[in-house]
Design an enzyme around this catalytic site. Structure first.
Site, PDB file in Angstrom:
ATOM      1  N   HIS A 265       0.842  -1.202   0.000  1.00 32.09           N
ATOM      2  CA  HIS A 265       0.000   0.000   0.000  1.00 32.09           C
ATOM      3  C   HIS A 265       0.876   1.250   0.000  1.00 32.09           C
ATOM      4  O   HIS A 265       0.634   2.201  -0.752  1.00 32.09           O
ATOM      5  CB  HIS A 265      -0.885   0.063   1.252  1.00 32.09           C
ATOM      6  CG  HIS A 265      -1.941  -0.971   1.351  1.00 32.09           C
ATOM      7  ND1 HIS A 265      -2.134  -1.711   2.494  1.00 32.09           N
ATOM      8  CD2 HIS A 265      -2.890  -1.386   0.472  1.00 32.09           C
ATOM      9  CE1 HIS A 265      -3.155  -2.534   2.318  1.00 32.09           C
ATOM     10  NE2 HIS A 265      -3.628  -2.362   1.093  1.00 32.09           N
TER      11      HIS A 265
ATOM     12  N   LYS B 124     -17.934  -5.302   8.239  1.00 30.61           N
ATOM     13  CA  LYS B 124     -16.678  -5.995   8.529  1.00 30.61           C
ATOM     14  C   LYS B 124     -16.299  -5.815   9.992  1.00 30.61           C
ATOM     15  O   LYS B 124     -16.679  -4.843  10.634  1.00 30.61           O
ATOM     16  CB  LYS B 124     -15.546  -5.447   7.649  1.00 30.61           C
ATOM     17  CG  LYS B 124     -15.630  -5.866   6.205  1.00 30.61           C
ATOM     18  CD  LYS B 124     -14.368  -5.469   5.471  1.00 30.61           C
ATOM     19  CE  LYS B 124     -14.370  -5.991   4.045  1.00 30.61           C
ATOM     20  NZ  LYS B 124     -13.114  -5.661   3.362  1.00 30.61           N
TER      21      LYS B 124
ATOM     22  N   ARG C 236      -2.234  -6.721  -7.768  1.00 28.91           N
ATOM     23  CA  ARG C 236      -1.163  -7.671  -7.475  1.00 28.91           C
ATOM     24  C   ARG C 236      -1.158  -8.820  -8.466  1.00 28.91           C
ATOM     25  O   ARG C 236      -0.111  -9.340  -8.812  1.00 28.91           O
ATOM     26  CB  ARG C 236      -1.333  -8.247  -6.065  1.00 28.91           C
ATOM     27  CG  ARG C 236      -1.164  -7.236  -4.963  1.00 28.91           C
ATOM     28  CD  ARG C 236      -1.615  -7.806  -3.660  1.00 28.91           C
ATOM     29  NE  ARG C 236      -3.049  -8.099  -3.773  1.00 28.91           N
ATOM     30  CZ  ARG C 236      -3.849  -8.410  -2.780  1.00 28.91           C
ATOM     31  NH1 ARG C 236      -3.375  -8.521  -1.576  1.00 28.91           N
ATOM     32  NH2 ARG C 236      -5.128  -8.636  -2.964  1.00 28.91           N
TER      33      ARG C 236
ATOM     34  N   SER D   7      -3.315  -7.664   3.266  1.00 29.91           N
ATOM     35  CA  SER D   7      -3.557  -7.462   4.696  1.00 29.91           C
ATOM     36  C   SER D   7      -3.901  -8.776   5.376  1.00 29.91           C
ATOM     37  O   SER D   7      -3.479  -9.036   6.505  1.00 29.91           O
ATOM     38  CB  SER D   7      -4.673  -6.431   4.894  1.00 29.91           C
ATOM     39  OG  SER D   7      -4.267  -5.175   4.411  1.00 29.91           O
TER      40      SER D   7
END
Length: 157
Positions: free
Chosen positions: A16, A40, A89, A127
């Site tokens: 990030h 979440k 990614r 993460s």
């Protein structure tokens, strides 16, 4: 130009951070928009994530860190952003991010999403991976900023 970089950043990774630096270099300003998502259960509170990001980006010119909830394109408009910045990614990221970019365009035609490929040495980072490694006591200093590593290690003691 001003780019909006939205995400949960739970936690912020070096991937990030690399994207933030490159975004500032390309666009001049990057607004890091930390998503407040009630569906979440984050590892770190919204306030902690913002503090971690501010600490990690304090030496980078052109960075603003704030929180938001709701639609990304609406927040981009409120922040007078010119574009939405996202990192990729792998191909699996592309499929998901393309769907979100198309959705955002249907909501507001004024916003393009610009994708930056992560540096190859960060392509494995997420993460979720960082949290799993930390939970099992693994070394994470090469994955996250120092403050994040310390706070994750304390959380998983």
């Amino acid at each position: 130009m001003k780019a909006l970089y939205p995400g949960s950043f739970d936690p912020l990774t070096l991937g990030h951070l690399d994207l933030i630096k490159r975004g500032c270099s390309l666009f001049g300003e990057v607004v890091i928009a930390v998503l407040e998502n009630p569906t979440k259960s984050p590892t770190f509170s919204l306030e902690s994530r913002i503090a971690q990001i501010k600490d990690a980006t304090k030496e980078i010119r052109g960075v603003e860190v704030c929180s938001f909830k709701g639609l990304t394109v609406e927040f981009a408009k409120r922040k007078n952003a010119d574009l939405i910045l996202r990192g990729l990614r792998a191909m699996s990221d592309f499929e998901y991010e393309l769907q979100i970019a198309h959705t955002n365009r249907t909501l507001n035609q004024n916003y393009e999403t610009v994708f930056l490929a992560t540096e190859a040495h960060f392509s494995f980072l997420s993460s979720s991976v960082v949290k799993e490694v930390a939970a099992f006591g693994g070394e994470i200093n090469h994955m996250v900023p120092e403050r994040v590593a310390t706070e994750l290690q304390q959380k998983f003691k």
